[in-house]
Design a protein around this motif. Structure first.
Motif, short mmCIF file in Angstrom:
data_model
loop_
_atom_site.label_atom_id
_atom_site.label_comp_id
_atom_site.label_asym_id
_atom_site.label_seq_id
_atom_site.Cartn_x
_atom_site.Cartn_y
_atom_site.Cartn_z
N THR A 1 -2.05 2.89 -8.59
CA THR A 1 -0.88 3.70 -8.26
C THR A 1 -0.38 4.52 -9.44
O THR A 1 0.51 5.35 -9.29
N GLU A 2 -0.95 4.26 -10.62
CA GLU A 2 -0.53 4.95 -11.86
C GLU A 2 0.99 4.93 -12.01
O GLU A 2 1.65 5.98 -12.02
N PRO A 3 1.57 3.73 -12.12
CA PRO A 3 3.04 3.63 -12.21
C PRO A 3 3.58 4.35 -13.43
O PRO A 3 2.98 4.32 -14.52
N ALA A 4 4.71 4.99 -13.24
CA ALA A 4 5.31 5.75 -14.34
C ALA A 4 6.10 4.86 -15.28
O ALA A 4 6.23 5.16 -16.47
N ASP A 5 6.68 3.81 -14.75
CA ASP A 5 7.50 2.92 -15.58
C ASP A 5 7.46 1.52 -14.99
O ASP A 5 6.84 1.26 -13.96
N TRP A 6 8.18 0.59 -15.66
CA TRP A 6 8.18 -0.80 -15.21
C TRP A 6 8.88 -0.97 -13.87
O TRP A 6 8.58 -1.89 -13.12
N GLU A 7 9.79 -0.09 -13.54
CA GLU A 7 10.45 -0.16 -12.24
C GLU A 7 9.44 0.06 -11.12
O GLU A 7 9.46 -0.63 -10.10
N ASP A 8 8.52 1.01 -11.34
CA ASP A 8 7.46 1.24 -10.36
C ASP A 8 6.58 0.00 -10.23
O ASP A 8 6.19 -0.40 -9.12
N LEU B 1 7.34 -3.11 -10.80
CA LEU B 1 8.06 -4.18 -10.11
C LEU B 1 8.12 -3.93 -8.61
O LEU B 1 8.00 -4.87 -7.80
N GLN B 2 8.31 -2.68 -8.21
CA GLN B 2 8.36 -2.36 -6.79
C GLN B 2 7.01 -2.64 -6.12
O GLN B 2 6.94 -3.20 -5.02
N ILE B 3 5.93 -2.24 -6.79
CA ILE B 3 4.60 -2.45 -6.24
C ILE B 3 4.28 -3.93 -6.14
O ILE B 3 3.74 -4.41 -5.14
N VAL B 4 4.62 -4.68 -7.18
CA VAL B 4 4.38 -6.13 -7.17
C VAL B 4 5.12 -6.78 -6.01
O VAL B 4 4.57 -7.62 -5.29
N ALA B 5 6.38 -6.39 -5.82
CA ALA B 5 7.18 -6.96 -4.73
C ALA B 5 6.55 -6.65 -3.37
O ALA B 5 6.50 -7.50 -2.48
N LEU B 6 6.05 -5.43 -3.23
CA LEU B 6 5.44 -5.04 -1.96
C LEU B 6 4.13 -5.78 -1.72
O LEU B 6 3.84 -6.24 -0.61
N LEU B 7 3.33 -5.92 -2.77
CA LEU B 7 2.07 -6.66 -2.65
C LEU B 7 2.33 -8.12 -2.29
O LEU B 7 1.61 -8.72 -1.49
N GLN B 8 3.36 -8.69 -2.90
CA GLN B 8 3.72 -10.07 -2.58
C GLN B 8 4.16 -10.19 -1.13
O GLN B 8 3.81 -11.16 -0.44
N ALA B 9 4.90 -9.20 -0.65
CA ALA B 9 5.35 -9.23 0.73
C ALA B 9 4.17 -9.10 1.70
O ALA B 9 4.14 -9.75 2.75
#
Length: 340
Positions: free
Chosen positions: A105-112, A114-122
Motif C-alpha cells: 500500500t506504500e503507506p505515507a506515515d504510521w497512521e496509514d 495503523l489503519q491498514i493493520v487494523a483492517l487486516l486484523q478485522a
C-alpha cells in the motif's frame, strides 16, 4: 584440554561452556596441576552432543534430560518439536504476508500503517460481522492490498461476508484477476468455486477471458458458474454448458435465464433453439428433462423455437404437450399485445 582450547576448537564460547558447567550439563572431569579445569575427550564429545540437540530446537533442560534420563523417549520429543516448528513457521509466514500487504500500500506515515493493520486484523477476525464491515470499509476508507482481499475472499465461508468481499474485489477492477486465476487451479474445490464466483462479478474483458478459459476447467462446478456469467455477458461459448445444466437439472432456472439473455441476439436465437430441439429429440431423454427443455424454449424468440413448440404441443408426453401449448398461448398473447 583447557577451556580456551575447547572453545576455539568446538566453536562454543568459553562463557557458554561455563554456563553448561553451572547447569551440570557438562563438567570438566579433570584438573591441571595448577588447578585449572581440564576437559577430557569424553567431555568434548558430550559438548558436541549438546550442540547437536540444541540445533534441533531443544531447550537446555530438554538436552540434559535427553542425555541423562535412561527412560527418555526421543520420538515424543521429536513429534513435539515438529508441532512447535510448524506453529512457528505458520506464525512467521503470517507475519511476512502481513508485512508484504502493508508494504504494497506504500503507506505515507504510521497512521496509514495503523489503519491498514487494523483492517487486516478485522479481515481475519472470528466475527463475521467484523469481517463484513472490514470488506466494505476497504473500499470506502483504506486502500487494502488486493492480495489481502483475494486471500480473504478465497477462504471466506460466510455467504454475506463473501458477497461483500467479492463486491470489494470488483471495485478494484482487474487488479486481482491474476491471483483469482491461480485460485481456479487450487487443489481445494471450495477455493475454485469462490475464485470463479469472484471473477464472475468483475465486469471487464480480462474477467470475461478468464471465464471463457474456465469453460474447459476440469471442475464441473467452475464450468457451470463460468457459463452462467458468460451467458449474461452474451458469450455464445457458454451455450453447450448451459443446456447441459438444464438436462442435468442443475441450476436449470438460472441456466434458462442465461440462455434467454443470449437469445436476445437474433443470430444466436435459432442456434440455441436448434440445440434444445436436438436434446428433446434424443430418445434417451427422460420426461422431466424434456419438460425442462421445453420450458427453456419459452424465452427463445424466433421461428425455430415456435415451430419446435408447435410440434411439442402434440407430444406423446402429456406434461410436455401441455407445457408447450401453454407457452404458445403466452407467445401469441405477447405478440398480439405488441401489435396493439
Amino acid at each position: 584440554m583447557l577451556i580456551g582450547d575447547v572453545a576455539r576448537r568446538s566453536g562454543v564460547s568459553a562463557r557458554m561452556l561455563r554456563h553448561y558447567d553451572s547447569l551440570g550439563l557438562v563438567r570438566p572431569t579433570g584438573r591441571t596441576q595448577a588447578g585449572y579445569r581440564e576437559y577430557s575427550s569424553e567431555d568434548i564429545r558430550r559438548i558436541f552432543h549438546i550442540e547437536s540437540l540444541r540445533s534441533l530446537g531443544l531447550s537446555l533442560r530438554e538436552v540434559g534430560r535427553a542425555l541423562d534420563d535412561p527412560d527418555f523417549t526421543p520420538s515424543e520429543l521429536v513429534d513435539d518439536l515438529i508441532r512447535r516448528t510448524r506453529e512457528r513457521i505458520a506464525a512467521e509466514t503470517e507475519l511476512l504476508t502481513r508485512l508484504h500487504h502493508i508494504g504494497a500500500t506504500e503507506p505515507a506515515d504510521w497512521e496509514d500503517v495503523l489503519q491498514i493493520v487494523a483492517l487486516l486484523q478485522a479481515l481475519g477476525s472470528e466475527s463475521a460481522w467484523k469481517r463484513q464491515r472490514a470488506a466494505l470499509s476497504s473500499v470506502e476508507n483504506v486502500a487494502v492490498p488486493v492480495e489481502a482481499l483475494v486471500e480473504a475472499t478465497l477462504s471466506e465461508t460466510d455467504p454475506n461476508v463473501a458477497g461483500a468481499l467479492r463486491w470489494a474485489l470488483a471495485q478494484s477492477g482487474d487488479a486481482g484477476l491474476a491471483l483469482l486465476a491461480e485460485g481456479l487451479g487450487s487443489a481445494t474445490a471450495e477455493v475454485r468455486k469462490r475464485a470463479v464466483q469472484s471473477i464472475a462479478e468483475i465486469p471487464n474483458g480480462g474477467a470475461t477471458a478468464l471465464l471463457q478459459d474456465a469453460l474447459t476447467n476440469s471442475d464441473i462446478v467452475v464450468r457451470r458458474y463460468a457459463a452462467l456469467a458468460l451467458g449474461i455477458r452474451g458469450v455464445a461459448d457458454a451455450v453447450p454448458t448451459l443446456i447441459d445444466m438444464i438436462v442435468d437439472d442443475t441450476n436449470d432456472v438460472d441456466a434458462a435465464d442465461a440462455l434467454s439473455a443470449l437469445a436476445s441476439d437474433p443470430a444466436l436465437a435459432d442456434q440455441i433453439a436448434t440445440r434444445l430441439v436436438e436434446c428433446l429429440a434424443d430418445g434417451t431423454t427422460e420426461s422431466s428433462t424434456r419438460r425442462r427443455l421445453t420450458q427453456a424454449l419459452a424465452d427463445v424468440p424466433g421461428l425455430t423455437a415456435s415451430r419446435a413448440l408447435a410440434d411439442l404441443s402434440h407430444d406423446e408426453d402429456r406434461a410436455v404437450a401441455l407445457t408447450a401449448t401453454y407457452i404458445l398461448k403466452l407467445r401469441a398473447h405477447d405478440n398480439g399485445s405488441f401489435r396493439e
